[in-house]
Write a protein that holds these residues in place. Structure first.
Motif, mmCIF file in Angstrom:
data_model
loop_
_atom_site.group_PDB
_atom_site.id
_atom_site.type_symbol
_atom_site.label_atom_id
_atom_site.label_comp_id
_atom_site.label_asym_id
_atom_site.label_seq_id
_atom_site.Cartn_x
_atom_site.Cartn_y
_atom_site.Cartn_z
ATOM 1 N N THR A 299 0.826 -1.203 0.000
ATOM 2 C CA THR A 299 0.000 0.000 0.000
ATOM 3 C C THR A 299 0.863 1.258 0.000
ATOM 4 O O THR A 299 0.584 2.214 -0.731
ATOM 5 C CB THR A 299 -0.929 0.008 1.225
ATOM 6 N N ALA A 300 1.913 1.245 0.828
ATOM 7 C CA ALA A 300 2.818 2.395 0.869
ATOM 8 C C ALA A 300 3.456 2.638 -0.493
ATOM 9 O O ALA A 300 3.557 3.794 -0.965
ATOM 10 C CB ALA A 300 3.894 2.169 1.925
ATOM 11 N N LEU A 301 3.870 1.566 -1.159
ATOM 12 C CA LEU A 301 4.485 1.699 -2.477
ATOM 13 C C LEU A 301 3.495 2.293 -3.482
ATOM 14 O O LEU A 301 3.844 3.187 -4.269
ATOM 15 C CB LEU A 301 4.970 0.334 -2.961
ATOM 16 N N LEU A 302 2.250 1.826 -3.452
ATOM 17 C CA LEU A 302 1.242 2.321 -4.384
ATOM 18 C C LEU A 302 0.928 3.795 -4.126
ATOM 19 O O LEU A 302 0.798 4.586 -5.063
ATOM 20 C CB LEU A 302 -0.029 1.480 -4.279
ATOM 21 N N ILE A 303 0.805 4.181 -2.850
ATOM 22 C CA ILE A 303 0.524 5.584 -2.523
ATOM 23 C C ILE A 303 1.654 6.476 -2.977
ATOM 24 O O ILE A 303 1.441 7.520 -3.611
ATOM 25 C CB ILE A 303 0.283 5.751 -1.012
ATOM 26 N N LEU A 304 2.885 6.073 -2.650
ATOM 27 C CA LEU A 304 4.040 6.900 -2.971
ATOM 28 C C LEU A 304 4.356 6.899 -4.468
ATOM 29 O O LEU A 304 5.172 7.701 -4.926
ATOM 30 C CB LEU A 304 5.258 6.428 -2.173
ATOM 31 N N THR A 305 3.716 6.024 -5.206
ATOM 32 C CA THR A 305 3.817 6.061 -6.666
ATOM 33 C C THR A 305 2.704 6.914 -7.261
ATOM 34 O O THR A 305 2.939 7.739 -8.150
ATOM 35 C CB THR A 305 3.746 4.640 -7.248
ATOM 36 N N ALA A 306 1.483 6.735 -6.746
ATOM 37 C CA ALA A 306 0.328 7.438 -7.306
ATOM 38 C C ALA A 306 0.394 8.941 -7.064
ATOM 39 O O ALA A 306 0.054 9.734 -7.952
ATOM 40 C CB ALA A 306 -0.965 6.871 -6.717
ATOM 41 N N LEU A 307 0.815 9.361 -5.872
ATOM 42 C CA LEU A 307 0.809 10.791 -5.554
ATOM 43 C C LEU A 307 1.725 11.602 -6.475
ATOM 44 O O LEU A 307 1.279 12.584 -7.076
ATOM 45 C CB LEU A 307 1.177 11.006 -4.092
ATOM 46 N N PRO A 308 3.011 11.244 -6.627
ATOM 47 C CA PRO A 308 3.850 12.044 -7.538
ATOM 48 C C PRO A 308 3.431 11.913 -8.994
ATOM 49 O O PRO A 308 3.522 12.887 -9.750
ATOM 50 C CB PRO A 308 5.266 11.484 -7.305
ATOM 51 N N LEU A 309 2.942 10.741 -9.401
ATOM 52 C CA LEU A 309 2.456 10.597 -10.773
ATOM 53 C C LEU A 309 1.295 11.553 -11.032
ATOM 54 O O LEU A 309 1.237 12.224 -12.071
ATOM 55 C CB LEU A 309 2.003 9.159 -11.030
ATOM 56 N N GLY A 310 0.372 11.621 -10.077
ATOM 57 C CA GLY A 310 -0.777 12.510 -10.236
ATOM 58 C C GLY A 310 -0.370 13.969 -10.270
ATOM 59 O O GLY A 310 -0.891 14.753 -11.067
ATOM 60 N N TRP A 311 0.565 14.339 -9.402
ATOM 61 C CA TRP A 311 1.004 15.736 -9.347
ATOM 62 C C TRP A 311 1.706 16.140 -10.643
ATOM 63 O O TRP A 311 1.419 17.196 -11.224
ATOM 64 C CB TRP A 311 1.930 15.949 -8.159
ATOM 65 N N ILE A 312 2.627 15.299 -11.117
ATOM 66 C CA ILE A 312 3.365 15.613 -12.339
ATOM 67 C C ILE A 312 2.417 15.632 -13.538
ATOM 68 O O ILE A 312 2.477 16.534 -14.383
ATOM 69 C CB ILE A 312 4.505 14.597 -12.564
ATOM 70 N N ALA A 313 1.504 14.649 -13.607
ATOM 71 C CA ALA A 313 0.561 14.594 -14.718
ATOM 72 C C ALA A 313 -0.363 15.804 -14.722
ATOM 73 O O ALA A 313 -0.637 16.387 -15.775
ATOM 74 C CB ALA A 313 -0.260 13.303 -14.646
#
Length: 415
Positions: free
Chosen positions: A25-39
């Motif tokens: 879960t931590a890996l998914l959150i820490l992947t989704a948040l920066p991806l969303g911000w950059i996108a």
């Protein structure tokens, strides 16, 4: 002491399954948040009406959003599995359980995180399903959700809820990390090690006392966040309102009672459909059984009234419809009866460029009511629309224009 690699929780330790869920879960959150911000940052640059988007920039934004959405969906299903596992397991007591203030805060953060793991990806998924746009979820199971219509209003509210839920997630995540660092650097206890692979159960915690206050507080916070998000989304819809250009009032032998004027374009391989909210049609028509002239039609379209899913703002920009300089499009055509049906032939003036087009259509007349349906395909480059995006794979050259309307014959003046 139970074995280090036991699967289930005990009163003093977390099992291997819980640890796996935690770090996944931590890996998914820490992947989704920066991806969303950059996108989102790149998408705002691309969709800025004042900018000229390149094929490469649109492709990067689409890829990042697709990755963000795919990770979000994975997080949603991981969260559901984690919650189901958690409710079936014993909950180890907190090592600082005697400190009721810290214990309450820790449990509050955990309840907020559990809510966020469901609400953040779910609201984002609803926004995606309700939006007509690009950047698909990278999986083979379709892009829609049951009971979620394609609706700009639903997408707006869901997107705002997604944003507010993300704020709660971010705050809870920071508090969770800060608490873990406190246990390591200040308390110097075994709390973090209990969640790390390869560590034993550690010391015996105090008797667990799980009060009702943390989940109640978490519920109140979520009610406030979602209420504020819903109110903000509805307020944005009210403030935005329809952006239309004034159209001339026209006399018509047939009065349009209902209808839809739509365009569909392929962007990054996905169909994006938009609709004009403000348009008029002046129709002069008399039935005939043999091929030949049957009347005339003049259609005026308010370009700013076009909604085109997630790319509406970009479509209004100078490189596309340039709605500020060219707020109207006009089609003036002759209606002809053909061997196979009907067609309207004439010039379409769009973005200051006039091109002859042919619109074939079907027509059904019952009494004083007529129903027509037609479609044609235009080349957007013929009207200098999106010349900066010449790659057909990024933004399709072909634009399908479809019209469906029901009209009633105007009352004839009495002699």
């Amino acid at each position: 002491m139970p074995p280090i690699n036991h699967l289930s929780n005990t009163a003093k330790s977390y099992g291997a399954v819980t640890k796996t869920f935690h770090w996944l879960t931590a890996l998914l959150i820490l992947t989704a948040l920066p991806l969303g911000w950059i996108a989102s940052t790149l998408a705002h640059q691309v969709s800025d009406p004042a900018s000229t988007a390149s094929d490469g920039a649109v492709a990067r934004a689409a890829l990042l959003f697709s990755l963000h959405k795919t990770v979000g969906v994975a997080m949603f299903f991981t969260a559901l599995a984690r919650i189901l596992w958690t409710v079936s397991q014993e909950r180890p007591g907190l090592l600082n359980g005697d400190n009721r203030l810290e214990a309450t805060a820790a449990e509050l953060v955990h309840w907020l995180l559990y809510g966020a793991l469901v609400l953040v990806p779910l609201s984002g998924w609803v926004h995606h399903a309700a939006t007509t746009g690009f950047a698909p979820i990278l999986w083979p199971f379709g892009q829609s959700l049951p009971f979620v219509p394609k609706s700009g209003a639903v997408a707006e509210v869901a997107g705002t809820l997604h944003y507010f839920a993300m704020l709660v997630l971010s705050a809870a995540l920071l508090a969770h990390v800060a608490g873990a660092l406190k246990h390591v650097l200040i308390d110097r206890d075994y709390t973090l090690q209990r969640m790390l692979p390869g560590f034993g159960a550690g010391p015996q915690p105090p008797v667990a006392r799980h009060a009702a206050l943390p989940p109640v507080l978490a519920g109140l916070i979520w009610i406030a966040a979602l209420g504020l998000g819903g109110w903000s989304g509805l307020a944005a819809l009210r403030d935005r309102g329809p952006q239309t250009a004034a159209l001339e009032q026209v006399a018509s032998d047939w009065q349009v009672q209902a209808g839809a004027l739509e365009i569909t374009v392929q962007q990054m391989g996905s169909a994006v459909t938009g609709q004009f909210a403000d348009w008029t049609a002046a129709i002069s028509f008399d039935e005939r059984d043999t091929p030949g002239p049957a009347g005339s039609v003049e259609v005026q379209m308010s370009i700013p009234s076009l909604t085109l899913g997630s790319v509406t703002a970009q479509a209004m920009g100078p490189d596309f419809f340039d709605a500020e300089r060219f707020p109207r499009a006009v089609f003036r055509g002759e209606i002809l009866r053909t061997k196979d049906g009907y067609e309207a032939r004439g010039p379409l003036n769009l973005k200051g460029i006039e091109t002859e087009i042919v619109l074939p259509f079907t027509l059904e007349i019952e009494g004083e009511t007529a129903r027509m349906s037609g479609a044609l395909t235009l080349d957007r480059l013929a009207f200098a629309i999106g010349e900066g995006m010449a790659d057909d794979k990024s933004l399709g050259h072909a634009v399908v224009v479809s019209v469906d309307l029901t009209a009633k014959r105007a009352a004839r003046p009495s002699s």
